[in-house]
Scaffold this active site. Sequence first.
Site, PDB file in Angstrom:
ATOM      1  N   SER A 244      32.026  41.887  44.327  1.00  0.00           N
ATOM      2  CA  SER A 244      33.209  42.737  44.373  1.00  0.00           C
ATOM      3  C   SER A 244      34.122  42.472  43.165  1.00  0.00           C
ATOM      4  O   SER A 244      33.702  42.628  42.025  1.00  0.00           O
ATOM      5  CB  SER A 244      33.932  42.525  45.693  1.00  0.00           C
ATOM      6  OG  SER A 244      34.835  43.564  45.941  1.00  0.00           O
ATOM      7  N   ASP A 473      28.578  51.849  49.905  1.00  0.00           N
ATOM      8  CA  ASP A 473      29.481  50.706  49.828  1.00  0.00           C
ATOM      9  C   ASP A 473      30.901  51.235  50.006  1.00  0.00           C
ATOM     10  O   ASP A 473      31.342  52.087  49.247  1.00  0.00           O
ATOM     11  CB  ASP A 473      29.335  50.010  48.469  1.00  0.00           C
ATOM     12  CG  ASP A 473      30.144  48.729  48.369  1.00  0.00           C
ATOM     13  OD1 ASP A 473      31.301  48.702  48.832  1.00  0.00           O
ATOM     14  OD2 ASP A 473      29.624  47.742  47.807  1.00  0.00           O
ATOM     15  N   HIS A 500      29.223  46.291  52.184  1.00  0.00           N
ATOM     16  CA  HIS A 500      29.794  45.883  50.905  1.00  0.00           C
ATOM     17  C   HIS A 500      29.075  44.641  50.405  1.00  0.00           C
ATOM     18  O   HIS A 500      29.181  43.575  51.004  1.00  0.00           O
ATOM     19  CB  HIS A 500      31.287  45.600  51.065  1.00  0.00           C
ATOM     20  CG  HIS A 500      31.970  45.268  49.778  1.00  0.00           C
ATOM     21  ND1 HIS A 500      31.752  45.957  48.613  1.00  0.00           N
ATOM     22  CD2 HIS A 500      32.879  44.300  49.473  1.00  0.00           C
ATOM     23  CE1 HIS A 500      32.497  45.440  47.650  1.00  0.00           C
ATOM     24  NE2 HIS A 500      33.172  44.432  48.141  1.00  0.00           N
TER      25      HIS A 500
END
Length: 532
Positions: A244, A473, A500
């Site tokens: 991320s 996602d 995710h």
Amino acid sequence: MAAVAVVALAAACSTTVPGRSTPAQSSAGGESTASVAAPASTAGGGAPNQALRKYYDQSIAWGSCSSFAATDDFDDPGTSRLQCGTITVPIDYSNPGAGDATIAVDRLLAQGTKQGSLLVNPGGPGGSGVQLVGGSATNWSKLAVNQTFDMVGWDPRGVGASTPTIRCYTDAQVDANRQSTLGDDNSPEGIIKQEAFNKENAELCDQKMGTNFLAHVGTADTVQDLDVLRSVLGDKKLSYIGFSYGTFIGAIYAEKFPHNIRAMVLDGAVDPSEDPSKSNVRQMAGFQTVFDDYAKDCAKSAACPLGTDPTKAVDNYHKLVWPLIDHPVPASPGRPLSYQDAATGTIQAMYSPNLWRALTVGLAQLRTGTGTMMQRLADAYQGRDANGHYSGMMDAFTAINCMDSPAITDPVALGRLDTELRQAAPFNDDGRGTGHAAKGACAYWPAKNTLSPHRVVVPADMAKVVVVSTTHDPATPYANGVSLANQLNAALITFEGSQHTASFEGNTCVDGAVTRYFQSLTVPPAGLRCSE
């Protein structure tokens, strides 16, 4: 406050949302976009200048993790392979004599012959790498990559066990902010009150942390810390996996230190080139996509609290959560469930199908006037433990985002963004939009942002990077990964799923490709697609 009421009002700087990833338990997120000039240290991979030599040449006194574990939930795999220590870095790399910060580090030693260190970052911004490794040591121990690599986590400057630690608000203040209804009023008068509140909180953070430190908590400084850590660990080249927001750290590191990279996997990509407003809208559209996926899955059961017709799920969801705006329901002693927390808990559940069951339970409880499970989901998102103590991740999230991207201050642009966010994610619309929105805390931040959106540019002879992107996602849409892979000339692994991040989550296709890449530098084949 913008439509995305998932961040405590005191942290209202960005509409993006934070999170974290652990092996076999994904839940990362939180994005920013940025660029930065080359540092005074080792831009392009050269030797550090004399003023920085002492930082690059220091050593870590590895020892017990007891001091870190006192505040973090550490997972001891039953061996002495988990070790902790600290390094020292200058607060201001352009003026090393102006003071130092301490970076907390832990490592899970390789079980076999060591190839090097594999540094990991969980995202956020504000996620703890120390917790990522130490809190999931058993899971990391099961991975083939730990046979030949020390797994190394670190808390970026200002985060977790690193010092100074960004702490702007007390636990009681955060609890109170989560109960506030100030963000529900988007009338002209309400906007004025919201902005006054956000300005007050920016000033409070400045008073507690100091302008000089806040000016140096962004990714521009974090990537320099990462290069110092690489050197201190004894690795000539960096092996790194970022989840991320951790992909953003990796991308900016690649731009600043392209020849210091051995292998880099970026999973759940942030697109550094994208305008922040467009990024926020695209992100919320991603959450809507996963909400729709959840609704379809839930509808398979006659007991689904959103009903058995997925096309009516958003309306049925609103019927459950909108009443909370004016009438919170009992949850835990002294803390009823607010609408804001219900929205936060729902967002938390979108990060992984593993959390969908908890969301179903929480929504079913709302039908009976109880908010216990939804509050637990919101607490997990906000970093609140069973004792009522907050991790500080949300404070760091705001401070780092404020340095990593220019604040949106134009009232017209803010109003347009608020409308677009509501349209992109109808489930997250509280029904009280007016076409106006307040400036967040970043508009009043004491330090000017050091980064701005741009395409990352790297040399052709940089080591091959791998990007992993998931088709559904919620926090970092698939298109982000395609764009970042293009900018870095990276190999792209596509994972078909609704979650995710995907690496080290138990998918043999993704994990096999990533492990082979780290261990033997075997680049995944072009067009590799992996499914659930």
